[in-house]
Design a protein around this motif. Sequence first.
Motif, PDB file in Angstrom:
ATOM      1  N   ALA A  48      -0.612 -11.131 -12.329  1.00 40.04           N
ATOM      2  CA  ALA A  48      -0.415  -9.680 -12.304  1.00 40.04           C
ATOM      3  C   ALA A  48      -1.042  -9.070 -11.053  1.00 40.04           C
ATOM      4  CB  ALA A  48      -0.998  -9.047 -13.561  1.00 40.04           C
ATOM      5  N   GLY A  49      -2.200  -9.543 -10.667  1.00 43.06           N
ATOM      6  CA  GLY A  49      -2.850  -9.033  -9.469  1.00 43.06           C
ATOM      7  C   GLY A  49      -2.073  -9.327  -8.203  1.00 43.06           C
ATOM      8  N   TRP A  50      -1.602 -10.544  -8.083  1.00 36.37           N
ATOM      9  CA  TRP A  50      -0.805 -10.896  -6.907  1.00 36.37           C
ATOM     10  C   TRP A  50       0.531 -10.165  -6.900  1.00 36.37           C
ATOM     11  CZ3 TRP A  50      -2.491 -12.623  -2.577  1.00 36.37           C
ATOM     12  CH2 TRP A  50      -3.640 -13.395  -2.532  1.00 36.37           C
ATOM     13  N   SER A  51       1.093  -9.943  -8.077  1.00 36.91           N
ATOM     14  CA  SER A  51       2.344  -9.183  -8.162  1.00 36.91           C
ATOM     15  C   SER A  51       2.132  -7.746  -7.704  1.00 36.91           C
ATOM     16  CB  SER A  51       2.882  -9.191  -9.590  1.00 36.91           C
ATOM     17  OG  SER A  51       3.176 -10.494 -10.004  1.00 36.91           O
ATOM     18  N   ALA A  52       1.026  -7.139  -8.122  1.00 35.17           N
ATOM     19  CA  ALA A  52       0.713  -5.777  -7.688  1.00 35.17           C
ATOM     20  C   ALA A  52       0.516  -5.731  -6.177  1.00 35.17           C
ATOM     21  CB  ALA A  52      -0.518  -5.263  -8.421  1.00 35.17           C
ATOM     22  N   ALA A  53      -0.146  -6.737  -5.624  1.00 36.48           N
ATOM     23  CA  ALA A  53      -0.346  -6.788  -4.172  1.00 36.48           C
ATOM     24  C   ALA A  53       0.983  -6.930  -3.435  1.00 36.48           C
ATOM     25  CB  ALA A  53      -1.274  -7.932  -3.813  1.00 36.48           C
ATOM     26  N   ALA A  54       1.862  -7.766  -3.951  1.00 35.39           N
ATOM     27  CA  ALA A  54       3.184  -7.935  -3.326  1.00 35.39           C
ATOM     28  C   ALA A  54       4.000  -6.647  -3.426  1.00 35.39           C
ATOM     29  CB  ALA A  54       3.931  -9.089  -3.996  1.00 35.39           C
ATOM     30  N   LEU A  55       3.893  -5.967  -4.551  1.00 38.62           N
ATOM     31  CA  LEU A  55       4.602  -4.699  -4.706  1.00 38.62           C
ATOM     32  C   LEU A  55       4.088  -3.647  -3.723  1.00 38.62           C
ATOM     33  CD1 LEU A  55       4.850  -4.550  -8.587  1.00 38.62           C
ATOM     34  CD2 LEU A  55       6.782  -4.576  -6.994  1.00 38.62           C
ATOM     35  N   LEU A  56       2.783  -3.598  -3.519  1.00 36.03           N
ATOM     36  CA  LEU A  56       2.232  -2.651  -2.558  1.00 36.03           C
ATOM     37  C   LEU A  56       2.656  -2.981  -1.126  1.00 36.03           C
ATOM     38  CD1 LEU A  56      -1.320  -2.133  -4.057  1.00 36.03           C
ATOM     39  CD2 LEU A  56       0.599  -0.528  -4.070  1.00 36.03           C
ATOM     40  N   ALA A  57       2.742  -4.264  -0.804  1.00 35.33           N
ATOM     41  CA  ALA A  57       3.235  -4.665   0.514  1.00 35.33           C
ATOM     42  C   ALA A  57       4.688  -4.246   0.688  1.00 35.33           C
ATOM     43  CB  ALA A  57       3.082  -6.176   0.701  1.00 35.33           C
ATOM     44  N   PHE A  58       5.496  -4.442  -0.364  1.00 36.83           N
ATOM     45  CA  PHE A  58       6.886  -3.995  -0.322  1.00 36.83           C
ATOM     46  C   PHE A  58       6.965  -2.494  -0.083  1.00 36.83           C
ATOM     47  CE2 PHE A  58      10.000  -1.699  -2.904  1.00 36.83           C
ATOM     48  CZ  PHE A  58      11.153  -2.003  -2.200  1.00 36.83           C
ATOM     49  N   ARG A  59       6.106  -1.738  -0.775  1.00 33.15           N
ATOM     50  CA  ARG A  59       6.148  -0.275  -0.656  1.00 33.15           C
ATOM     51  C   ARG A  59       5.797   0.182   0.748  1.00 33.15           C
ATOM     52  NH1 ARG A  59       7.727   3.937   0.169  1.00 33.15           N
ATOM     53  NH2 ARG A  59       7.179   5.874  -0.858  1.00 33.15           N
ATOM     54  N   LEU A  60       4.831  -0.489   1.371  1.00 40.68           N
ATOM     55  CA  LEU A  60       4.488  -0.150   2.753  1.00 40.68           C
ATOM     56  C   LEU A  60       5.664  -0.398   3.693  1.00 40.68           C
ATOM     57  CD1 LEU A  60       0.849  -1.495   2.973  1.00 40.68           C
ATOM     58  CD2 LEU A  60       1.589   0.886   3.131  1.00 40.68           C
ATOM     59  N   ILE A  61       6.320  -1.527   3.510  1.00 41.28           N
ATOM     60  CA  ILE A  61       7.486  -1.842   4.345  1.00 41.28           C
ATOM     61  C   ILE A  61       8.618  -0.876   4.048  1.00 41.28           C
ATOM     62  CG2 ILE A  61       9.248  -3.593   4.788  1.00 41.28           C
ATOM     63  CD1 ILE A  61       7.013  -5.688   4.226  1.00 41.28           C
ATOM     64  N   TRP A  62       8.854  -0.584   2.773  1.00 42.56           N
ATOM     65  CA  TRP A  62       9.945   0.303   2.387  1.00 42.56           C
ATOM     66  C   TRP A  62       9.709   1.729   2.903  1.00 42.56           C
ATOM     67  CZ3 TRP A  62      14.545  -1.062   1.175  1.00 42.56           C
ATOM     68  CH2 TRP A  62      15.428  -0.143   0.616  1.00 42.56           C
ATOM     69  N   GLY A  63       8.458   2.077   3.106  1.00 41.28           N
ATOM     70  CA  GLY A  63       8.144   3.382   3.671  1.00 41.28           C
ATOM     71  C   GLY A  63       8.647   3.535   5.099  1.00 41.28           C
ATOM     72  N   PHE A  64       8.799   2.429   5.804  1.00 45.96           N
ATOM     73  CA  PHE A  64       9.314   2.473   7.166  1.00 45.96           C
ATOM     74  C   PHE A  64      10.822   2.258   7.251  1.00 45.96           C
ATOM     75  CE2 PHE A  64       4.856   1.282   7.925  1.00 45.96           C
ATOM     76  CZ  PHE A  64       4.509   2.290   8.807  1.00 45.96           C
ATOM     77  N   VAL A  65      11.368   1.412   6.383  1.00 50.36           N
ATOM     78  CA  VAL A  65      12.790   1.065   6.498  1.00 50.36           C
ATOM     79  C   VAL A  65      13.653   1.668   5.396  1.00 50.36           C
ATOM     80  CG1 VAL A  65      12.285  -1.101   7.682  1.00 50.36           C
ATOM     81  CG2 VAL A  65      12.545  -1.104   5.210  1.00 50.36           C
TER      82      VAL A  65
END
Length: 71
Positions: A48-65
Amino acid sequence: MTNSEYTRTFKVWDTPLRLFHWLLVLAISIAFLSSDDDSPIASWHMVAGWSAAALLAFRLIWGFVGGEHAR
């Protein structure tokens, strides 16, 4: 104003962003519920922790693209 003007809706956030929000809620909930060592789902805590971290990384990228409202 007529009734039809009140029923008009539009989505501000796109589908990936909506999915991100609900998956983040799920990941944090699972991490919270599995935080006790005696919990039957304790083995899911790291996942769950790693999934949350991956989701936050996705959100940062999605904020740009992502779309206009994702930025």
